[in-house]
Enzyme design. Structure first.
Site, PDB file in Angstrom:
ATOM      1  N   THR A 107       0.740  -1.089  -0.111  1.00 28.71           N
ATOM      2  CA  THR A 107       0.071   0.089   0.007  1.00 28.71           C
ATOM      3  C   THR A 107       0.945   1.260  -0.025  1.00 28.71           C
ATOM      4  O   THR A 107       1.965   1.153   0.417  1.00 28.71           O
ATOM      5  CB  THR A 107      -1.040   0.182   1.277  1.00 28.71           C
ATOM      6  OG1 THR A 107      -1.418   1.314   1.552  1.00 28.71           O
ATOM      7  CG2 THR A 107      -0.129  -0.275   2.367  1.00 28.71           C
ATOM      8  N   LYS A 138       2.080  -3.619   7.212  1.00 30.22           N
ATOM      9  CA  LYS A 138       2.691  -3.829   5.878  1.00 30.22           C
ATOM     10  C   LYS A 138       4.212  -3.558   5.334  1.00 30.22           C
ATOM     11  O   LYS A 138       4.683  -4.273   4.689  1.00 30.22           O
ATOM     12  CB  LYS A 138       1.804  -3.022   5.072  1.00 30.22           C
ATOM     13  CG  LYS A 138       0.196  -3.080   5.117  1.00 30.22           C
ATOM     14  CD  LYS A 138      -0.189  -4.284   4.376  1.00 30.22           C
ATOM     15  CE  LYS A 138      -0.263  -4.316   2.830  1.00 30.22           C
ATOM     16  NZ  LYS A 138      -0.709  -5.783   2.074  1.00 30.22           N
TER      17      LYS A 138
HETATM   18  N1  LIG Z   1      -8.685  -1.422  -0.339  1.00 31.15           N
HETATM   19  C1  LIG Z   1      -7.596  -0.564  -0.702  1.00 31.15           C
HETATM   20  O1  LIG Z   1      -7.834   0.720  -0.677  1.00 31.15           O
HETATM   21  C2  LIG Z   1      -6.088  -1.052  -0.807  1.00 31.15           C
HETATM   22  C3  LIG Z   1      -5.077   0.018  -1.242  1.00 31.15           C
HETATM   23  C4  LIG Z   1      -4.097  -0.501  -1.445  1.00 31.15           C
HETATM   24  C5  LIG Z   1      -3.620  -1.705  -1.171  1.00 31.15           C
HETATM   25  N2  LIG Z   1      -4.666  -2.629  -0.659  1.00 31.15           N
HETATM   26  C6  LIG Z   1      -4.139  -4.019  -0.289  1.00 31.15           C
HETATM   27  O2  LIG Z   1      -4.685  -4.820  -1.121  1.00 31.15           O
HETATM   28  C7  LIG Z   1      -4.967  -6.061  -0.327  1.00 31.15           C
HETATM   29  C8  LIG Z   1      -6.433  -6.383  -0.538  1.00 31.15           C
HETATM   30  O3  LIG Z   1      -7.165  -5.532   0.459  1.00 31.15           O
HETATM   31  P1  LIG Z   1      -8.698  -5.316   0.655  1.00 31.15           P
HETATM   32  O4  LIG Z   1      -9.083  -3.991   0.697  1.00 31.15           O
HETATM   33  O5  LIG Z   1      -9.300  -6.352  -0.299  1.00 31.15           O
HETATM   34  O6  LIG Z   1      -8.956  -6.126   1.936  1.00 31.15           O
HETATM   35  P2  LIG Z   1      -9.917  -6.803   2.887  1.00 31.15           P
HETATM   36  O7  LIG Z   1      -9.461  -6.458   4.184  1.00 31.15           O
HETATM   37  O8  LIG Z   1     -11.130  -6.158   2.186  1.00 31.15           O
HETATM   38  O9  LIG Z   1      -9.770  -8.082   2.534  1.00 31.15           O
HETATM   39  C9  LIG Z   1      -8.726  -8.987   3.015  1.00 31.15           C
HETATM   40  C10 LIG Z   1      -8.876 -10.568   2.627  1.00 31.15           C
HETATM   41  O10 LIG Z   1      -7.736 -11.226   3.119  1.00 31.15           O
HETATM   42  C11 LIG Z   1      -8.182 -12.416   3.784  1.00 31.15           C
HETATM   43  N3  LIG Z   1      -7.321 -12.596   4.636  1.00 31.15           N
HETATM   44  C12 LIG Z   1      -6.966 -11.810   5.976  1.00 31.15           C
HETATM   45  N4  LIG Z   1      -6.225 -12.470   6.717  1.00 31.15           N
HETATM   46  C13 LIG Z   1      -5.537 -13.669   6.243  1.00 31.15           C
HETATM   47  C14 LIG Z   1      -4.603 -14.711   6.401  1.00 31.15           C
HETATM   48  N5  LIG Z   1      -3.833 -14.554   7.455  1.00 31.15           N
HETATM   49  N6  LIG Z   1      -4.344 -15.555   5.433  1.00 31.15           N
HETATM   50  C15 LIG Z   1      -5.451 -15.751   4.488  1.00 31.15           C
HETATM   51  N7  LIG Z   1      -6.211 -14.815   4.013  1.00 31.15           N
HETATM   52  C16 LIG Z   1      -6.403 -13.585   4.975  1.00 31.15           C
HETATM   53  C17 LIG Z   1      -9.665 -12.021   4.518  1.00 31.15           C
HETATM   54  O11 LIG Z   1     -10.152 -13.030   4.536  1.00 31.15           O
HETATM   55  C18 LIG Z   1     -10.091 -11.183   3.188  1.00 31.15           C
HETATM   56  O12 LIG Z   1     -10.520 -11.898   2.278  1.00 31.15           O
HETATM   57  C19 LIG Z   1      -4.432  -6.005   1.063  1.00 31.15           C
HETATM   58  O13 LIG Z   1      -3.067  -6.299   1.011  1.00 31.15           O
HETATM   59  C20 LIG Z   1      -4.333  -4.173   1.209  1.00 31.15           C
HETATM   60  O14 LIG Z   1      -3.391  -4.000   2.181  1.00 31.15           O
HETATM   61  C21 LIG Z   1      -5.738  -2.307  -0.460  1.00 31.15           C
END
Ligand SMILES: NC(=O)c1ccc[n+]([C@@H]2O[C@H](COP(=O)([O-])OP(=O)(O)OC[C@H]3O[C@@H](n4cnc5c(N)ncnc54)[C@H](O)[C@@H]3O)[C@@H](O)[C@H]2O)c1
Length: 332
Positions: A107, A138
């Site tokens: 991120t 992260k």
């Molecule tokens: N949403 C955003 O705006 C954004 C922006 C930049 C980066 N990201 C990155 O993108 C990725 C996804 O983000 P998101 O918003 O979809 O997150 P989210 O919290 O909506 O979903 C996270 C997913 O990871 C799974 N998960 C959590 N811990 C786990 C573990 N220990 N083992 C296996 N699965 C696990 C959960 O069940 C869920 O399906 C993350 O790495 C986040 O840091 C998100």
């Protein structure tokens, strides 16, 4: 990926935490090229077994604890476990099983905060300087990726993406949260003066960038992903209100998040040089936001199901948050 590459077999390995939802992938659940495996990324044996059973050659890691407020008010342990230790376990699984390419989704929050009037943007060489426990955890994962690349030659790429919006987003994230609240006739809470700035990208543009990097990204490199679309929280709120035909009286200003980063802004030149460009650039943001809101309004079954399932848990979290805010206010 299933649409773009009908020959690829995709294995989705997910713990199904409170944020996970198998229904998000109901439309591909019966696709013979798709398999779901429930598991935790900190479990190296489970990762290794899954890699062997399915002959996996490439890995993208999305798994994370992602809700910044939870990392502040609910404790940071789960964040460190999944976002740092979990990444290290995936790196071990990649190394031991000779995976050809690994993309670790991180991120822009790892860079810390920019000033509102600063000219500079985050580039890939901006030193990481996380302020939030979520971002620090992260960043721990990012550092492990660099160490495994240098030490073990693990073919890993790290991405730093800005804030995502689009359908299927868990309603603790600000856009669906506000939309859900307005649909229920409730006011939307805006932190502090609402002037904190985030860079917004449509989720499909993020996904296309990850696809490109999986195929063409260079191992050991970091890539920023962003649509050059800085917006203040207040601007986003007013856009949502306008699209949903509500007035500014639906805004409720609440105590600011402690340590709230003021501004994130991404320089994505490096990935554009590989051939990526967003389908939803800054000019199309309002259109993308309107489409997203329309999706939440049309997919009432998805919304209701999720709202019901998560309602108690969201309520508990909101109460914990309020208690923690009240405590902080009385302490100051
Ligand atoms: N949403 C955003 O705006 C954004 C922006 C930049 C980066 N990201 C990155 O993108 C990725 C996804 O983000 P998101 O918003 O979809 O997150 P989210 O919290 O909506 O979903 C996270 C997913 O990871 C799974 N998960 C959590 N811990 C786990 C573990 N220990 N083992 C296996 N699965 C696990 C959960 O069940 C869920 O399906 C993350 O790495 C986040 O840091 C998100």
């Amino acid at each position: 990926m299933l649409k773009t590459y009908p020959d690829y077999a995709i294995v989705n390995f997910d713990k199904l935490t409170y944020a996970g939802n198998v229904n998000n992938l109901a439309d591909v659940a019966n696709n013979p090229k798709y398999t779901f495996v429930q598991g935790d990324i900190i479990d190296l044996d489970a990762l290794t077994k899954t890699i062997h059973e399915h002959g996996i050659t490439h890995v993208i890691n999305f798994a994370a604890e992602t809700h910044v407020d939870r990392s502040i008010h609910g404790g940071a342990k789960e964040f460190v476990l999944t976002n740092t230790l979990g990444v290290q376990m995936v790196l071990d699984a990649v190394r031991l099983n000779k995976i050809e390419k690994f993309v670790n989704v991180s991120t822009d929050e790892v860079y810390g905060s920019l000033g509102l009037d600063e000219q500079r943007l985050f580039t890939e060489s901006t030193p990481i300087n996380p302020n939030m426990p979520y971002a620090a955890a992260k960043a721990g994962g990012d550092l492990m990726c660099n160490a495994y690349f240098v030490t073990h030659k693990v073919p890993v790429i790290v991405t730093h993406c800005s804030n995502n919006y689009g359908p299927y987003q868990f309603p603790e994230k600000v856009i669906p949260f506000f939309v859900f609240k307005l649909l229920k006739g409730e006011k939307v809470p805006v932190y502090g003066d609402g002037l904190n700035i985030r860079d917004w990208i449509h989720v499909t543009d993020h996904a296309k960038a990850l696809d490109l990097l999986l195929h063409k990204g260079i191992a050991g490199e970091i890539y920023n992903i962003g649509s050059d679309n800085e917006r203040s929280n207040l601007e986003i709120t007013k856009m949502i209100l306008s699209i949903m035909k509500k007035g500014d009286d639906m805004i409720e200003y609440v105590t600011d998040r402690p340590g709230h980063d003021r501004r994130y802004a991404i320089d994505a030149t490096k990935i554009t040089q590989l051939g990526w460009k967003p389908d939803y650039p800054r000019e199309k943001f309002e259109h993308g936001l309107a489409e997203t809101i329309a999706w939440y309004k049309e997919n009432t079954a998805w919304v209701e199901q999720l709202w019901q399932k998560k309602h108690d848990q969201m309520n508990t979290f909101q109460k914990d948050l309020k208690r923690s805010n009240d405590k902080m206010q009385s302490a100051t």
